[in-house]
Scaffold this active site. Structure first.
Site, PDB file in Angstrom:
ATOM      1  N   LYS A 101       0.858  -1.188   0.000  1.00 52.88           N
ATOM      2  CA  LYS A 101       0.000   0.000   0.000  1.00 52.88           C
ATOM      3  C   LYS A 101       0.892   1.236   0.000  1.00 52.88           C
ATOM      4  CE  LYS A 101      -3.789   1.792   2.966  1.00 52.88           C
ATOM      5  NZ  LYS A 101      -4.631   1.455   4.129  1.00 52.88           N
ATOM      6  N   SER A 135      -9.552   1.620   3.420  1.00 49.88           N
ATOM      7  CA  SER A 135      -8.706   2.441   2.577  1.00 49.88           C
ATOM      8  C   SER A 135      -7.703   1.637   1.741  1.00 49.88           C
ATOM      9  CB  SER A 135      -7.944   3.448   3.439  1.00 49.88           C
ATOM     10  OG  SER A 135      -7.100   2.772   4.360  1.00 49.88           O
ATOM     11  N   SER A 171      -9.697  -1.029   7.556  1.00 49.43           N
ATOM     12  CA  SER A 171      -9.222  -0.784   6.184  1.00 49.43           C
ATOM     13  C   SER A 171      -8.613  -1.959   5.454  1.00 49.43           C
ATOM     14  CB  SER A 171      -8.207   0.348   6.189  1.00 49.43           C
ATOM     15  OG  SER A 171      -8.875   1.555   6.055  1.00 49.43           O
TER      16      SER A 171
HETATM   17  N1  GLN Z   1     -13.164   3.564   7.280  1.00 49.80           N
HETATM   18  C1  GLN Z   1     -12.344   4.006   8.355  1.00 49.80           C
HETATM   19  C2  GLN Z   1     -12.045   5.487   8.184  1.00 49.80           C
HETATM   20  O1  GLN Z   1     -12.689   6.088   7.397  1.00 49.80           O
HETATM   21  C3  GLN Z   1     -11.132   3.139   8.407  1.00 49.80           C
HETATM   22  C4  GLN Z   1      -9.869   3.684   7.892  1.00 49.80           C
HETATM   23  C5  GLN Z   1      -8.674   2.779   8.144  1.00 49.80           C
HETATM   24  O2  GLN Z   1      -8.770   1.711   8.744  1.00 49.80           O
HETATM   25  N2  GLN Z   1      -7.509   3.254   7.721  1.00 49.80           N
HETATM   26  O3  GLN Z   1     -11.245   6.080   8.831  1.00 49.80           O
END
Ligand code: GLN
Length: 486
Positions: free
Chosen positions: A74, A149, A173
């Protein structure tokens, strides 16, 4: 369709040991597959370096499980000599001088980095639509999101582009996109894997995670990544284990729990049926399946608590993105440091990031701290205390990893929900408590996949993975590859 990259790490390892394929052939296959990506999954690539590394590998021994196998990371993992942007304009052109520990440990095990993957900007988001390169789509349906994400990593492993991709998990994420892409997504216990070189989002919640094609692969990868790192003082000193042994020896614990209110709130009949079916199969296999009455007030508190704490930590963690230290310079002439920084940040961040920084800054203001930040901290304590009570008498929390089909891209709203559904945020429990948590495929509805999640006590990563392997064999979906896009 690629020749090799749609296989699991274990199958590729066997082929490498037997000399039926070379590391160079695998890297070429991966490069070709990246060229055929259908989902907008990639940031920078490092093909030349990957080819060079592959050439150095002339043989692979049985115990060198990961050696010679390509992987992706990532774009919030620092990679030496390879542009790393966190999919944000503010970091375009930034080339780190060092590798994140997760990356260097995989390289040390002989794996070969081939490319970086897209993400929601700076890992804030769950849709895979907010990065500077635009939307990353679902391999099963290009009109839908793959979730975020870690969108690019999920889409790439799902398409059969590589057998492993690193991700990060602050709320869900890794585990949510895994559910939407029919991959295995793992988030280790907080502190089990060093975060050195991973761009921080919300330090107390951030965990290194990854996507693989089956649970056994995930266990081998964790064994390579786990262990204390002098560069991350929050990484645990606890002795690392051979996590694959839990899987190979089928070492599972016996009590499986689920939340009553979750079952009551589930609307999607197909997912619910598959979930109940799985719980039934587990009890038939001799597991004790236990209903737990986790207070609904605490479930409703998950989203606001997560938003306040993660935005506050992220506002502070990202204060160094000022247009001076990293990334492109601010445009035009600026007279003061403040003016320069304001311009760089105004141009460099999308609206979504700015909104989160406003919330973070607001909740940290001394006038608001006790009402907002401290209150959220107390709510987190209650959420985790209740979960620890659950773990006093139950070994695993097994929940669906998503409760609906992945959303249509055109139907996404940027407005923030004032009445969030707790089902959408339930995986954040894993981050609040730092628990190890795994998503793996459970079923398919109208051609779209959905997954199951397993969460265990801290540092019981081996038991969580082994339970994952057990459920995988129940679901009988090994070596899964996405079908062609409709
Ligand atoms: N959906 C969560 C957010 O909007 C998770 C993000 C993550 O785990 N990096 O922050």
């Amino acid at each position: 369709m690629t020749k090799w990259m749609n296989k699991s790490i274990s199958s590729l390892h066997d082929l490498l040991v037997k000399g039926k394929v070379t590391a160079s052939e695998l890297v070429e296959d991966c490069i070709q597959a990246i060229g055929k990506d259908r989902c907008n999954s990639f940031e920078a690539t490092c093909f030349d370096k990957a080819r060079e590394e592959a050439k150095k590998i002339t043989s692979v021994k049985e115990e060198e499980y990961l050696k010679g196998i390509p992987f992706l990371a990532k774009d919030n993992f620092s990679t030496r000599g390879v542009e790393t942007t966190g999919s944000s304009k503010i970091l375009e052109g930034y080339v780190p001088l060092y590798d994140a520990t997760a990356v260097s440990r995989l390289k040390r095990a002989g794996m070969i980095l081939v490319a970086k993957t897209t993400m929601d900007e700076l890992a804030m988001g769950g849709t895979g639509t907010t990065g500077h390169k635009g939307v990353t789509t679902n391999p099963y349906d290009k009109t839908r999101i793959v979730g975020g994400s870690s969108c690019g990593s999920a889409a790439a492993v799902s398409q059969g582009i590589a057998p492993l991709a690193l991700g990060s998990d602050t709320g869900d994420s890794v585990r949510k996109p895994a559910s939407y892409s029919q991959t295995v997504g793992y988030k280790a216990t907080w502190g089990r894997i060093s975060r050195f070189g991973l761009f921080p989002f919300a330090t107390s919640l951030d965990a290194v995670g990854f996507f693989t094609r089956n649970v056994k692969d995930a266990a081998y990868v964790l064994s390579a990544l786990a262990g204390h790192d002098t560069m991350d003082m929050s990484s645990s000193y606890r002795k690392k284990e051979r996590y694959q042994n839990y899987v190979l020896e089928h070492r599972t614990l016996k009590r499986v729990g689920y939340f009553k209110s979750v079952l009551e709130a589930m609307k999607d009949e197909t997912i619910k049926e598959a979930y109940l079916d799985l719980l039934h199969s587990l009890s038939e296999k001799g597991y004790e399946v236990i209903q737990y009455d986790y207070p609904e007030a605490l479930l409703d508190a998950l989203y606001p608590t997560y938003m306040i704490l993660s935005c506050a930590e992220s506002t502070s963690n990202n204060a160094n993105l000022d247009g001076i230290r990293f990334g492109p310079k601010a445009k035009g002439e600026c007279k003061t440091y403040e003016e320069y920084m304001t311009r760089a940040r105004t141009d460099g961040f999308s609206d979504m990031i700015k909104r989160r920084f406003v919330i973070g800054g607001f909740s940290l203001l001394s006038a608001n701290q006790s009402e907002m930040f401290n209150r959220a901290q107390r709510a987190r304590r209650l959420i985790v205390d209740e979960m620890n009570k659950f773990f006093d008498s139950i070994d695993y929390l097994v929940l669906p990893a998503s409760y609906d089909k992945p959303k249509k891209i055109g139907e996404l709203s940027t407005a923030w929900s004032t009445k969030p559904d707790f089902l959408d945020n339930i995986l954040t429990i894993g981050n609040f408590g730092g628990y190890p948590s795994l998503t793996l495929p459970l079923g398919v509805e109208d051609g779209l996949p959905f997954g199951i999640s397993i969460t265990g006590r801290i540092f019981e990563d081996g038991y969580v993975l082994s339970m994952g392997n057990e459920i995988e064999s129940i679901v009988k979906r090994k070596d899964i590859i996405a079908k062609e896009v409709k």
